[in-house]
Design an enzyme around this catalytic site. Structure first.
Site, short mmCIF file in Angstrom:
data_model
loop_
_atom_site.label_atom_id
_atom_site.label_comp_id
_atom_site.label_asym_id
_atom_site.label_seq_id
_atom_site.Cartn_x
_atom_site.Cartn_y
_atom_site.Cartn_z
N HIS A 183 14.31 -5.64 -4.49
CA HIS A 183 12.96 -6.13 -5.21
C HIS A 183 12.93 -7.91 -5.19
O HIS A 183 11.69 -8.22 -5.05
CB HIS A 183 12.68 -5.53 -6.52
CG HIS A 183 12.25 -4.28 -6.04
ND1 HIS A 183 11.00 -3.73 -6.15
CD2 HIS A 183 13.00 -3.07 -6.24
CE1 HIS A 183 11.01 -2.68 -5.85
NE2 HIS A 183 12.18 -1.94 -6.02
N ARG A 290 1.92 -3.00 -7.61
CA ARG A 290 3.13 -2.61 -8.36
C ARG A 290 3.04 -3.07 -9.91
O ARG A 290 3.05 -4.16 -10.13
CB ARG A 290 4.25 -3.46 -7.81
CG ARG A 290 4.69 -3.20 -6.59
CD ARG A 290 5.92 -4.07 -5.93
NE ARG A 290 6.47 -3.50 -4.62
CZ ARG A 290 6.36 -3.80 -3.60
NH1 ARG A 290 5.36 -4.90 -3.33
NH2 ARG A 290 6.74 -3.23 -2.38
N ARG A 326 -0.29 1.70 -8.53
CA ARG A 326 0.91 2.48 -8.69
C ARG A 326 1.57 2.69 -10.14
O ARG A 326 1.78 1.82 -10.55
CB ARG A 326 2.40 2.13 -7.70
CG ARG A 326 3.37 3.09 -7.79
CD ARG A 326 4.35 2.43 -6.86
NE ARG A 326 5.14 1.31 -7.42
CZ ARG A 326 6.10 0.69 -6.89
NH1 ARG A 326 6.36 0.93 -5.55
NH2 ARG A 326 6.80 -0.36 -7.25
N GLU A 425 8.27 9.15 -0.65
CA GLU A 425 9.49 8.11 -0.31
C GLU A 425 10.81 8.93 -0.85
O GLU A 425 11.95 8.24 -0.56
CB GLU A 425 9.53 7.13 -1.42
CG GLU A 425 9.19 7.56 -2.83
CD GLU A 425 8.93 6.25 -3.79
OE1 GLU A 425 9.00 5.17 -3.42
OE2 GLU A 425 8.20 6.62 -4.81
N ASN A 448 10.92 1.87 2.04
CA ASN A 448 12.21 1.47 1.49
C ASN A 448 13.00 2.41 1.02
O ASN A 448 14.10 2.48 1.39
CB ASN A 448 11.83 0.27 0.58
CG ASN A 448 10.87 -0.72 1.21
OD1 ASN A 448 10.68 -1.07 2.12
ND2 ASN A 448 10.26 -1.50 0.12
N ASP A 449 12.36 3.14 0.20
CA ASP A 449 13.24 4.40 -0.46
C ASP A 449 13.28 5.51 0.74
O ASP A 449 14.56 6.18 0.55
CB ASP A 449 12.71 4.85 -1.81
CG ASP A 449 12.94 4.01 -2.79
OD1 ASP A 449 14.14 3.38 -2.70
OD2 ASP A 449 12.43 3.85 -3.92
N ARG A 459 20.33 0.92 -0.49
CA ARG A 459 19.67 -0.53 0.40
C ARG A 459 20.15 -1.76 -0.48
O ARG A 459 19.90 -2.57 0.25
CB ARG A 459 18.24 -0.18 0.14
CG ARG A 459 17.39 -0.10 -0.96
CD ARG A 459 16.01 0.46 -0.92
NE ARG A 459 15.37 0.57 -1.96
CZ ARG A 459 14.47 -0.32 -2.62
NH1 ARG A 459 14.36 -1.41 -2.05
NH2 ARG A 459 13.73 -0.05 -3.65
N CYS A 496 3.06 1.53 2.48
CA CYS A 496 3.15 0.38 1.55
C CYS A 496 4.79 -0.32 1.91
O CYS A 496 4.91 -1.20 0.99
CB CYS A 496 2.62 0.65 0.55
SG CYS A 496 3.72 1.91 -0.44
#
Length: 568
Positions: A183, A290, A326, A425, A448-449, A459, A496
């Site tokens: 992040h 976010r 989100r 995800e 990403n996930d 990751r 996203c």
């Protein structure tokens, strides 16, 4: 030398080192009275700092109460007596006695089955760290005192520390740890700051007199570069500037393929200050807000009214453009101390995101009510993260329905037809996306996930980072399945995750029928420029070929060849 490039940009500048977290020293002392006096002096200085903060800063009533409580704790006789006794009995230095005091009282507070005491333990850690830093003569990094421009070098930076970076003074940063989709990396891209992570042992190679040339795109950096190195980096910078100028030509253009198929290009928003960037780059809405930023850098959870005002302000500024909020995605690599989420062996597979919120229903409903209230002021949508089963989405929707009934009773307006979506995800959600699509209004693919959970690669772990790839065949097949299942059930599908801005993958996602690309504001024009290169037939032909390949490397080579052939 090389780390992991996570945010594009080339800079050559002086180094500014962020202090590495020091081990608390332990040593024997002879003069007990002098050491107790030293301890008391650090406590008094800490109290003066807090009093000056209260005096000089414009604080809300809630914040005033927190700092008043900090002063009371620093004056608490039991706490002071415990530390003084440690110094006397063990004949040890104040820093170590404070550390022992912190461990004792934090464990004591956390042992109570009482939320109040658990929250106080967070305050206790803060005030003891403040006093310890006084003893160690450590100061926080104060950007106001910094003159000039620097590349910040650190062992690590938390997301909240990254958000605070003054872009006028810190023009790039390099950390020893971190991964492509940590992040911190995401925040760096949001801010448009060149960044490299995973640069092992860089702190042992530099000091505050060093010069660094860095390329945040490929992760390369040179300490104390030669004139030849400087010229080489500056040449790369010129080429990047040409690309950026080409992007600007698409500022006012609609996202269209060469054969005029329409797409949406929205923006991911990390902090409200990015709203100007979204407007400047003509983003078509917020594809991912976010909400974690509202919960960070606080001692207590934000109230419903605080959240409502923030969401409302963003919705109003975005006018009629969609704003997808989100719900809180906490856990994994995102820690919020006052939530007291228990330490887990594998937090990425534990109590995080919607899983946590569904266990803390009262806490969750505070956010849902705030979002609903804000929906009366713009095109607000709700998105639930980390959904892995039908049960979770139904439970979340039931809670949302409870909130609607409460607002109806209180005669508070909201958008009764507010759209509900989920992030795809985890593989289980992708595989049953045909079922989940019947429950929601939209999907947003969080690559990403999705990559992490599909490939079973942490990751953030540098040791296996080479296995984490946007070009993984299994992931691409799952993405295609999700888009098809979404469309079969009449809902739109966005993306996203960071893969949405990967220029090599744009034609693949166009072929798959992805409706919305949500990217960092600085990438909006670039995504539109690349879309304009291809017609859908071309993309479908390429996609069919890519999905027939066997390895990530083959896929990446084919995509790069295709991109080079279609440059303009």
């Amino acid at each position: 030398m090389e780390g992991i490039g996570v945010s594009n940009g080339i800079e050559i500048s002086k180094v500014l080192i962020k202090d590495v977290k020091e081990e608390i020293p332990r040593y024997s002392i002879e003069d007990i009275s002098a050491e107790i006096l030293r301890f008391k002096s650090a406590v008094e200085d800490s109290i003066k700092d807090i009093e000056n903060l209260i005096l000089n800063e414009k604080l809300a009533k809630e914040e005033m109460e927190i700092f008043d409580a900090h002063i009371c704790m620093l004056k608490d006789e039991e706490f002071l007596r415990f530390v003084e006794e440690k110094i006397k009995t063990d004949k040890i230095n104040s820093e170590w006695a404070l550390e022992k005091g912190k461990q004792f009282f934090v464990e004591l507070f956390n042992s109570f089955d009482n939320e109040y005491f658990k929250e106080r333990s967070i305050d206790l850690i803060d005030i003891i760290n403040r006093a310890t830093n006084k003893l160690l003569k450590k100061e926080e990094l104060n950007y106001e005192k910094i003159e000039g421009k620097f590349v910040l070098v650190a062992h690590d930076l938390t997301p909240s520390e990254t958000v605070k970076i003054d872009k006028n003074k810190i023009i790039g940063f390099i950390t020893e740890i971190g991964g492509k989709t940590s992040h911190v990396a995401i925040v760096a891209r949001m801010l448009g700051i060149p960044a490299i992570v995973g640069a092992k042992n860089i702190l042992s190679m530099v000091d505050n007199q060093s010069i660094i040339a860095m390329d945040g795109g490929n992760g390369q950096f040179i300490i104390n570069p030669t004139q030849y190195d400087i010229e080489s980096f500056n040449e790369k910078k010129k080429i990047m500037q040409i690309e950026e100028n080409l992007d600007k030509d698409f500022l006012d253009k609609i996202p269209l393929s060469k054969d005029m198929k329409r797409f949406q290009v929205a923006c991911n928003l990390q902090v409200p200050t990015q709203l100007d960037e979204i407007v400047k780059n003509n983003g078509e809405g917020i594809g991912l807000l976010r909400s974690e930023f509202i919960y960070m850098d606080r001692k207590n959870a934000p109230t419903e009214d605080i959240q409502f005002e923030i969401y409302k302000d963003i919705a109003v500024q975005m006018k009629e453009k969609p704003v997808i909020i989100r719900t809180l995605d906490v856990g994994g690599d995102k820690e919020i101390s006052y939530l007291n989420i228990p330490k887990e062996e594998n937090p990425f597979l534990g109590l995080r995101a919607t899983r946590y919120c569904l266990k803390e229903k009262k806490f969750f409903k505070t956010q849902l009510r705030a979002i609903l209230r804000a929906s009366n002021f713009g095109k607000v949508k709700i998105m639930f993260p980390m959904i892995s089963s039908l049960k979770e989405i139904r439970e979340a929707k039931n809670l949302l329905q409870e909130c609607k009934k409460e607002l109806d009773y209180e005669k508070i307006k909201y958008d009764e037809d507010i759209e509900i979506g989920i992030m795809i995800e985890v593989p289980s959600a992708a595989i049953i996306s045909d079922i989940l699509a019947k429950e929601v209004d939209f999907f947003s693919i969080g690559t990403n996930d999705l990559i992490q959970y599909t490939v079973a690669v942490d990751r953030l772990n540098n040791n296996v980072s080479d296995l984490y790839s946007n070009y993984n065949l299994a992931v691409l097949r799952l993405i295609k399945m999700v888009i098809e299942n979404g469309h079969k059930n009449g809902i739109y599908v966005g993306m996203c995750g960071e893969a949405a801005r990967d220029v090599n993958l744009i034609p693949i996602f166009m072929a798959m029928g992805l409706d919305e690309f949500s990217v960092n504001p600085s990438y909006v024009c670039r995504v539109k420029r690349y879309m304009s290169r291809y017609d859908i037939y071309q993309c479908e032909k390429l996609c069919k070929k890519v999905l027939s390949l066997e390895t990530d490397e083959e896929i990446e080579i084919i995509l790069e060849e295709f991109e080079n052939q279609n440059k303009k």
